[in-house]
Structure formats: structure tokens, C-alpha cells
Enzyme design. Structure first.
Site, short mmCIF file in Angstrom:
data_model
loop_
_atom_site.label_atom_id
_atom_site.label_comp_id
_atom_site.label_asym_id
_atom_site.label_seq_id
_atom_site.Cartn_x
_atom_site.Cartn_y
_atom_site.Cartn_z
N LYS A 58 0.79 -1.23 0.00
CA LYS A 58 0.00 0.00 0.00
C LYS A 58 0.82 1.28 0.00
CE LYS A 58 -3.14 0.33 3.13
NZ LYS A 58 -4.33 0.70 3.91
N LYS B 71 -14.69 0.40 6.42
CA LYS B 71 -13.61 0.23 5.46
C LYS B 71 -12.56 1.31 5.67
CE LYS B 71 -15.64 -3.23 3.30
NZ LYS B 71 -16.64 -3.51 4.34
N ASP B 72 -11.32 0.94 5.42
CA ASP B 72 -10.17 1.80 5.66
C ASP B 72 -10.15 3.00 4.70
OD1 ASP B 72 -7.60 2.29 6.96
OD2 ASP B 72 -6.72 1.77 5.03
N ARG B 73 -9.57 4.10 5.14
CA ARG B 73 -9.47 5.28 4.28
C ARG B 73 -8.29 5.17 3.31
NH1 ARG B 73 -7.85 10.66 7.46
NH2 ARG B 73 -7.93 11.37 5.29
#
Length: 352
Positions: free
Chosen positions: A22, A80-82
Site C-alpha cells: 500500500k 472500510k479503511d481510508r
């Protein structure tokens, strides 16, 4: 950064391959699978969004404003992740009202797209999903050959079904706080923090039981008194004895061995398995006291997790990996068996 997951055993030995996860949000894509169809009518306005750089709760608050309702009238199945590209459904309670025009909402929020809208007769609730599909780019691999072998192992045999580091907080702070709370060192009224610390306590004990079974070579081998589940089912049954037939079912993935999400009621295991689990849980008396004081009920979770729809494609020293996991399982637990993360990698909040 201290990685508390280093305390737990790897199934296939600790990888030597290093890599990065990521570097950009588009390197981590998550798509929610609710597992049911919408009615097409009802009081609840359903909005499918794709978001980048925003967390779910922020989107909920902004969508509530756009629809002219309170944030409490907007709900979701999973957070959900940013720091990822994520797709999910959000429900807005709009009884007797027309579908709102979201043109201005999208224009004002460049990190949010509206992919689809419809209606349903029930609101979404946390946990109302079958699972999530992930696409992850692992970058700058130092040993692609080793990683290729581990990918085959994971596809064939699965990974430990660990709760990931994000459950335990930075440096394991949630577990540290849970121990202090269990020792009556402070009182806690904040509902959010209570939930974080209780979840961390149960997850830590589960991980300890699982790690010890890996260490002792029994993660795939029956113990007398093990609590088992048929694949795809939640109901448990007891291994009253070890038979070749039952062990063969485990080897084929038809039956799963479970470990405890500890509660204040008795373990459902018996004989050797019960003694094994009790001995490990006894090493964390403050966590056990905390769980019992808060009257949490015992649950079971499978030891191993087998990713579905698993595919990968190498691109130079990168690999693009995709797979599907059930709700409540961590993509980071899959990646952990493949490589050691380089400094600068970030984690997604992908447990729901």
C-alpha cells in the site's frame, strides 16, 4: 514500529522475502459482498459507493447531510479503511421520501463515487455481509521465488486465522489497556473504548491458543475433545475420539478445528483439548477476569483460514494478488505468511 504479531507463530516459517504494501491507495482494493439481493422497494435508500482517502464514518456523516437526515439514520455493514480503494453499500432511512439527488454530494467529495442506488425493506447492520474481496499489490519484493512457493502453499492449505495487528492497536496498546482494566486500575464508561479493549482481549487469547497449536504441530491434528465445525457451518460438535475418518475430513478441509473466543461460560471442549486451552488462557488472568466481568459469551473461531478465488500475477518485482475472505477475517493474516513488510507499509482496517 513494534509489531505485536511477531509474538505469534507462522504456519510456513517466517518469510525471508521483504516487500511493501500500500504505497498508494490503489494498491489495496476492497469490495464488499453482502450475499443477498435488495428488494428494490422499501423505506431504505441504498447507496453503493466507491471511496478513496475517506473512512466509512466520514462518508456516513456527509451522506446524511446530503439526504437531509441525522447520522443515526444512516448505517453500514462493515467499516472500510481510508487508505485504500473500497466499495460498499450504505443504507439511508427515508420513509415516504423520494430518492435524493446526489449530484452535488459527489461534486463536493472528489474521493467518493456513487456507483448504484436502489431501495430495500431493511436497513444494513454491522456484520450484514458474507465477506470481502481483496486485490493487493505487493511491491519491491526481495525474493519473488520464495513468495511464489508460499502463494502455492497458502492457496492449497490456507493460513492461520489470526486477528490482525489493527485489532490490538499501536504497539498492542488495546491489550495493555485491557489488562489494566481487568486489574481494576481504572474505570471505563466510554462504549467505544470498552468494545475495543474487550475485542482485543478475546482476540489475543484466541491468537495465543492458535499460535501454540502451530508451535506444537497440532494445528491440523486432532486432540481428543476438540470442538469442530463442518466447513461452512457454525454449529459445533465434539471430537470424542480420534479416528482416521475424522482426521481425513480435517485434512480435506471438510471439517475445521476451532479455538475459543473466550466467554464467562464453560469451554465447550473436553478432555485433552479443554486442558490445553485452559492452560493457555490461565496465563492471562486479567484478560479472563475482564471478559467474565463483562459477561461475554463463549464463541468459536476456526484455526485456519483458506482464501477463496485466490489468483496472482507477477509484474517484475511486484505481484498483484486477489482473494475473497469471510467477514471477520483479516487480509493482513494472509499477507503475513507471504512476506515481511518493509518500513513504510501501512495496514488496512479490513476485519469487517
Amino acid at each position: 514500529m513494534l509489531n505485536v504479531m511477531d509474538k505469534f507463530c507462522w504456519l510456513y516459517e517466517k518469510p525471508t522475502c521483504q516487500g511493501q504494501i500500500k504505497a498508494l491507495p490503489e494498491h489495496f482494493i476492497v469490495k464488499e459482498n453482502l450475499g443477498f439481493e435488495f428488494a428494490g422497494k422499501g423505506e431504505h435508500f441504498m447507496v453503493k459507493i466507491r471511496k478513496v482517502g475517506e473512512n466509512t464514518k466520514y462518508v456516513v456523516n456527509e451522506l446524511a447531510k446530503a439526504c437531509g437526515v441525522k447520522s443515526r439514520d444512516v448505517s453500514w455493514a462493515g467499516l472500510k479503511d481510508r487508505h485504500a480503494v473500497t466499495e460498499q453499500w450504505i443504507s439511508v432511512h427515508l420513509p415516504g421520501k423520494a430518492d435524493p439527488d446526489l449530484t452535488d454530494f459527489v461534486a463536493e467529495h472528489p474521493g467518493i463515487e456513487v456507483l448504484e442506488t436502489t431501495r430495500h425493506d431493511k436497513k444494513l447492520r454491522p456484520g450484514d455481509l458474507v465477506g470481502n474481496w481483496f486485490q493487493i499489490r505487493l511491491l519491491d519484493l526481495t525474493n519473488p521465488e520464495e513468495l511464489a512457493l508460499k502463494l502455492e502453499q497458502v492457496k492449497m492449505h490456507g493460513v492461520p486465522n489470526y486477528f490482525g495487528q489493527q485489532r490490538f492497536g499501536h504497539g498492542g496498546n488495546n491489550v495493555i489497556k485491557a489488562r489494566s482494566w481487568g486489574n481494576d486500575e481504572f474505570r471505563l464508561r466510554d462504549k467505544s473504548k470498552r468494545s475495543f479493549y474487550l475485542s482485543a482481549a478475546r482476540s489475543w487469547l484466541f491468537n495465543m491458543v492458535l499460535s501454540t497449536r502451530i508451535e506444537q504441530g497440532s494445528v491440523n491434528s486432532l486432540m481428543v475433545g476438540d470442538c469442530l465445525q463442518n466447513a461452512g457451518e457454525d454449529n459445533c460438535f465434539l471430537a470424542e475420539s480420534i479416528t482416521e475418518e475424522l482426521q481425513a475430513s480435517i485434512d480435506k478441509g471438510l471439517v475445521n478445528i476451532t479455538a475459543p473466543l473466550v466467554g464467562d461460560n464453560a469451554l465447550p471442549t473436553a478432555a485433552d483439548a479443554e486442558a490445553f486451552e485452559l492452560a493457555i488462557i490461565a496465563n492471562e488472568p486479567s484478560l479472563l477476569k475482564l471478559i467474565c466481568d463483562n459477561r461475554m459469551r463463549h464463541e468459536r473461531r476456526t484455526l485456519l483460514l483458506k482464501p477463496q478465488e485466490m489468483e496472482w500475477q507477477f509484474d517484475g518485482n511486484d505481484v498483484v494478488l486477489s482473494f475473497a475472505l469471510p467477514a471477520g477475517c483479516f487480509a493482513t493474516s494472509v499477507v503475513r505468511e507471504l512476506l515481511v513488510e518493509q518500513e513504510g507499509s501501512t495496514h488496512a482496517n479490513i476485519d469487517q
